[in-house]
Design a protein around this motif. Structure first.
Motif, PDB file in Angstrom:
ATOM      1  N   PRO A 293      -7.633   4.066  -1.183  1.00  0.00           N
ATOM      2  CA  PRO A 293      -6.535   3.146  -0.878  1.00  0.00           C
ATOM      3  C   PRO A 293      -5.911   2.625  -2.167  1.00  0.00           C
ATOM      4  CG  PRO A 293      -8.679   2.150  -0.379  1.00  0.00           C
ATOM      5  CD  PRO A 293      -8.925   3.601  -0.631  1.00  0.00           C
TER       6      PRO A 293
ATOM      7  N   LYS B 218       0.840  -1.197   0.000  1.00  0.00           N
ATOM      8  CA  LYS B 218       0.000   0.000   0.000  1.00  0.00           C
ATOM      9  C   LYS B 218       0.878   1.250   0.000  1.00  0.00           C
ATOM     10  CE  LYS B 218      -4.134   1.791   2.400  1.00  0.00           C
ATOM     11  NZ  LYS B 218      -3.772   3.184   2.699  1.00  0.00           N
TER      12      LYS B 218
ATOM     13  N   SER C 175     -12.699   1.480  -0.475  1.00  0.00           N
ATOM     14  CA  SER C 175     -12.671   0.933   0.887  1.00  0.00           C
ATOM     15  C   SER C 175     -13.902   0.085   1.170  1.00  0.00           C
ATOM     16  CB  SER C 175     -12.594   2.073   1.905  1.00  0.00           C
ATOM     17  OG  SER C 175     -11.368   2.759   1.823  1.00  0.00           O
TER      18      SER C 175
END
Length: 378
Positions: A299, A291, A353
């Motif tokens: 994200p 990430k 998300s």
């Protein structure tokens, strides 16, 4: 006709927000050589009459031409190359539309029609000028080919180690006219040569006698092997159950291909260590180790945990095509992947998300994801 600027401001604001998630107009032009810009693959798999014929059958391939590469002699002739003294290899150059077929899919078709384990020749054609090779045109092609060959090696379908060279592309020399489309111009002689060469009998032994009527790609075999070794099954609940268990946003994103607001979602700035799984099935999707902060407000990851659990497809919902990402078993809409990410992959998996559930590193064992603890022990 005149417009007031004040009426256009809301539209411009919307465009600014959307481009962060979907990619800018300029990015869409350079992302994967789209909008009229094709890509080229240079491949050696023995007799170029055969490889040209096989690669032209792949949807998305625009043109295939036969030629020579790898040597130092300029503009070599077939007689010179066939002597084995010029260091050239018989190759094909494949021009393809990256919006319709990926570079890996081109390699997949290539490997399923050659013997990649023989570096002394190819079937009845012996000598270094017939050995298998991939001449990569960019670092991205090198990376894709390296990973794909590693996956094939692990699959073990060829029963021998791969001996296919991976080399940087330098130059390509077009073969004589009579070699181009030989399988069309001289179909009888070509069919006799191909049958006598042993190529098809070898491929039937490896991939099955029904490989033409019921083709299975190497990527499908690799993914299936990964799922079997994983030892878990993931089942998507009924729509009625989903409506009862998912929030309105989760249902909108996963089932209706929606997009949540930038910077107004749960994980865009999550810095905790752990993995992200499909909110519906629990399929492992991404790791915090991959990430990064992309600045988009969603994200973002450089790669999935395991390619076997994600599926990509072309999405035409916007003005220009994008690559949509979905979970394999849950078929949840997750987001999109763009080619503007950091190394080592150069990819940006821009996810919602609402499509994921986060499992902290400390909870992996309790949740049944202990195999992923190794990601955080390296």
């Amino acid at each position: 006709m005149k417009f007031k600027l004040s009426l256009l401001l809301p539209f411009f604001a919307m465009v600014l927000v959307m481009t962060s998630f979907f990619g800018t107009a300029e990015q869409s032009k350079t992302e994967s050589s789209t909008n009229g810009r094709n890509e080229v693959a240079t491949l050696a798999g023995g007799c170029f009459w055969c490889t040209e014929s096989d690669l032209e059958k792949l949807p998305g391939v625009i043109d295939v031409v036969s030629g020579y590469a790898g040597g130092q002699v300029k503009n070599p002739t077939y007689k010179q190359v066939s002597s084995g003294k010029t260091e050239h290899i018989e190759v094909i150059q494949v021009t393809f539309d990256p919006e319709k077929v990926t570079y890996e899919q081109v390699l997949d078709q290539f490997f399923r029609h050659i013997d990649p384990t023989d570096d002394k020749g190819s079937f009845v054609d012996r000598g270094p000028q017939y050995r298998p090779a991939i001449f990569y045109h960019s670092d991205t092609q090198k990376q894709i080919a390296t990973q794909f060959m590693a996956d094939i090696e692990k699959l073990g379908v060829f029963n021998k180690p791969l001996k296919t060279e991976l080399r940087p592309f330098q130059s390509f020399w077009l073969a004589e006219d009579y070699h181009q489309d030989y399988y069309k111009r001289n179909s009888v002689r070509y069919k006799y040569y191909r049958y006598s060469s042993g190529r098809d009998s070898y491929l039937d032994d490896i991939f099955g006698s029904d490989r033409k009527s019921n083709p299975v790609t190497l990527r499908q075999m690799i993914d299936e092997q990964a799922l079997l070794s994983h030892g878990k099954t993931y089942i998507k609940p009924s729509d009625k159950q989903l409506r009862q268990t998912l929030t309105q946003m989760q249902y909108y994103v996963t089932q209706e291909d929606g997009t949540e607001r930038a910077f107004k979602n749960e994980f865009w700035d999550n810095k905790a260590e752990g993995i992200y799984v499909d909110v519906i099935t629990g399929e492992p999707l991404f790791s915090s180790t991959d990430k990064y902060r992309s600045g988009t407000g969603w994200p973002s990851f450089t790669k999935p945990i395991n390619d076997a659990f994600v599926v990509t497809q072309t999405d035409y919902k916007m003005v220009y095509p994008r690559t949509e990402v979905r979970s394999r078993f849950g078929d949840s809409h997750l987001g999109h992947v763009f080619k503007d990410g950091p190394e080592p992959t150069g990819l940006r998996y821009c996810m919602n998300s609402a499509a994921m559930r986060f499992i902290a590193k400390e909870e992996l064992n309790n949740e049944g994801y202990e195999e992923y603890m190794s990601l955080f022990n390296e």
